[in-house]
Design an enzyme around this catalytic site. Sequence first.
Site, mmCIF file in Angstrom:
data_model
loop_
_atom_site.group_PDB
_atom_site.id
_atom_site.type_symbol
_atom_site.label_atom_id
_atom_site.label_comp_id
_atom_site.label_asym_id
_atom_site.label_seq_id
_atom_site.Cartn_x
_atom_site.Cartn_y
_atom_site.Cartn_z
ATOM 1 N N PRO A 191 -38.716 -22.586 15.553
ATOM 2 C CA PRO A 191 -39.340 -22.508 16.871
ATOM 3 C C PRO A 191 -39.726 -21.099 17.296
ATOM 4 O O PRO A 191 -38.974 -20.153 17.095
ATOM 5 C CB PRO A 191 -38.265 -23.050 17.815
ATOM 6 C CG PRO A 191 -37.352 -23.832 16.976
ATOM 7 C CD PRO A 191 -37.421 -23.242 15.602
ATOM 8 N N ASN A 192 -40.908 -21.013 17.856
ATOM 9 C CA ASN A 192 -41.455 -19.817 18.490
ATOM 10 C C ASN A 192 -41.866 -18.710 17.529
ATOM 11 O O ASN A 192 -42.433 -17.705 17.958
ATOM 12 C CB ASN A 192 -40.505 -19.270 19.559
ATOM 13 C CG ASN A 192 -40.276 -20.263 20.666
ATOM 14 O OD1 ASN A 192 -41.234 -20.803 21.211
ATOM 15 N ND2 ASN A 192 -39.027 -20.544 20.980
ATOM 16 N N ARG A 203 -44.505 -12.695 21.386
ATOM 17 C CA ARG A 203 -43.181 -12.966 21.946
ATOM 18 C C ARG A 203 -42.274 -11.748 21.776
ATOM 19 O O ARG A 203 -41.970 -11.348 20.661
ATOM 20 C CB ARG A 203 -42.557 -14.164 21.239
ATOM 21 C CG ARG A 203 -41.168 -14.480 21.715
ATOM 22 C CD ARG A 203 -40.554 -15.624 20.914
ATOM 23 N NE ARG A 203 -39.169 -15.780 21.284
ATOM 24 C CZ ARG A 203 -38.198 -16.031 20.429
ATOM 25 N NH1 ARG A 203 -38.463 -16.180 19.153
ATOM 26 N NH2 ARG A 203 -36.967 -16.143 20.849
ATOM 27 N N TYR A 227 -39.230 -8.453 18.148
ATOM 28 C CA TYR A 227 -39.790 -9.093 16.961
ATOM 29 C C TYR A 227 -40.971 -8.352 16.343
ATOM 30 O O TYR A 227 -41.472 -8.763 15.299
ATOM 31 C CB TYR A 227 -40.199 -10.536 17.285
ATOM 32 C CG TYR A 227 -39.026 -11.369 17.738
ATOM 33 C CD1 TYR A 227 -38.058 -11.772 16.835
ATOM 34 C CD2 TYR A 227 -38.879 -11.720 19.077
ATOM 35 C CE1 TYR A 227 -36.968 -12.527 17.249
ATOM 36 C CE2 TYR A 227 -37.792 -12.477 19.494
ATOM 37 C CZ TYR A 227 -36.840 -12.871 18.578
ATOM 38 O OH TYR A 227 -35.766 -13.609 18.990
ATOM 39 N N ASN A 267 -36.137 -18.816 8.344
ATOM 40 C CA ASN A 267 -35.728 -18.295 9.640
ATOM 41 C C ASN A 267 -35.732 -19.499 10.577
ATOM 42 O O ASN A 267 -36.782 -19.909 11.056
ATOM 43 C CB ASN A 267 -36.703 -17.224 10.131
ATOM 44 C CG ASN A 267 -36.282 -16.625 11.448
ATOM 45 O OD1 ASN A 267 -35.498 -17.203 12.181
ATOM 46 N ND2 ASN A 267 -36.819 -15.461 11.759
ATOM 47 N N ALA A 272 -34.053 -20.560 16.892
ATOM 48 C CA ALA A 272 -32.955 -21.032 17.743
ATOM 49 C C ALA A 272 -32.127 -22.128 17.086
ATOM 50 O O ALA A 272 -30.946 -22.293 17.405
ATOM 51 C CB ALA A 272 -33.506 -21.522 19.078
ATOM 52 N N GLU A 324 -31.069 -17.343 4.502
ATOM 53 C CA GLU A 324 -31.420 -17.360 5.920
ATOM 54 C C GLU A 324 -31.815 -15.944 6.341
ATOM 55 O O GLU A 324 -31.122 -14.984 6.003
ATOM 56 C CB GLU A 324 -30.210 -17.836 6.731
ATOM 57 C CG GLU A 324 -30.474 -17.961 8.208
ATOM 58 C CD GLU A 324 -29.280 -18.553 8.942
ATOM 59 O OE1 GLU A 324 -28.990 -19.746 8.732
ATOM 60 O OE2 GLU A 324 -28.637 -17.813 9.703
ATOM 61 N N HIS A 368 -33.300 -13.402 9.609
ATOM 62 C CA HIS A 368 -33.557 -13.176 11.033
ATOM 63 C C HIS A 368 -34.192 -11.812 11.186
ATOM 64 O O HIS A 368 -33.705 -10.833 10.603
ATOM 65 C CB HIS A 368 -32.271 -13.268 11.851
ATOM 66 C CG HIS A 368 -31.641 -14.608 11.751
ATOM 67 N ND1 HIS A 368 -32.116 -15.693 12.451
ATOM 68 C CD2 HIS A 368 -30.616 -15.054 10.991
ATOM 69 C CE1 HIS A 368 -31.388 -16.756 12.126
ATOM 70 N NE2 HIS A 368 -30.482 -16.396 11.240
ATOM 71 N N ARG A 404 -27.175 -9.075 19.601
ATOM 72 C CA ARG A 404 -27.835 -9.746 20.709
ATOM 73 C C ARG A 404 -26.823 -10.580 21.506
ATOM 74 O O ARG A 404 -25.622 -10.381 21.394
ATOM 75 C CB ARG A 404 -28.998 -10.588 20.163
ATOM 76 C CG ARG A 404 -30.019 -9.657 19.478
ATOM 77 C CD ARG A 404 -31.261 -10.316 19.095
ATOM 78 N NE ARG A 404 -31.960 -10.869 20.260
ATOM 79 C CZ ARG A 404 -32.896 -11.792 20.157
ATOM 80 N NH1 ARG A 404 -33.242 -12.274 18.975
ATOM 81 N NH2 ARG A 404 -33.485 -12.252 21.235
#
Length: 145
Positions: free
Chosen positions: A9-10, A17, A22, A73, A76, A97, A99, A106
């Site tokens: 997502p996103n 964003r 990012y 990735n 969320a 994975e 990120h 964070r």
Amino acid sequence: MKFLIINGPNLNLLGKREPGIYGENTYESLCARLKEFAAEHGSTAECFQSNHEGAIVDAIQAADGAYDAIVMNPGAYTHYSVAILDALKAVSVPCVEVHISNIHQREEFRHKSVTAPACVGQICGLGLYGYEAAMGYFLAREKRG
């Protein structure tokens, strides 16, 4: 090698964003970069992005026997998708994975990955280079046999 790059997502909003977190690069430029990286190493990369959990599960399931490695990735979904965890466990395609940001610097809820236990490793905080690092890991692993 045949890589499947999955983004959750996103991530289609890269460049728009929260560029302070990012970066300024778009999702399209990320995919072009990863396809070029793969080609430079005699490999291919296909990018897949969805804002829908089930579509990501379907892509993981379809990767079995079609790809050599997944770089994912989950966005969320990292923090709560047991469905994606189960899909990764059900296929024989190894996954790293990734990120873009350092999830451990964070918000507290981002520190825990539900999906990482089904992956061979996790890379975070290296920006877009993290995707290449994951691909490089698989390329080196293949070379060693």
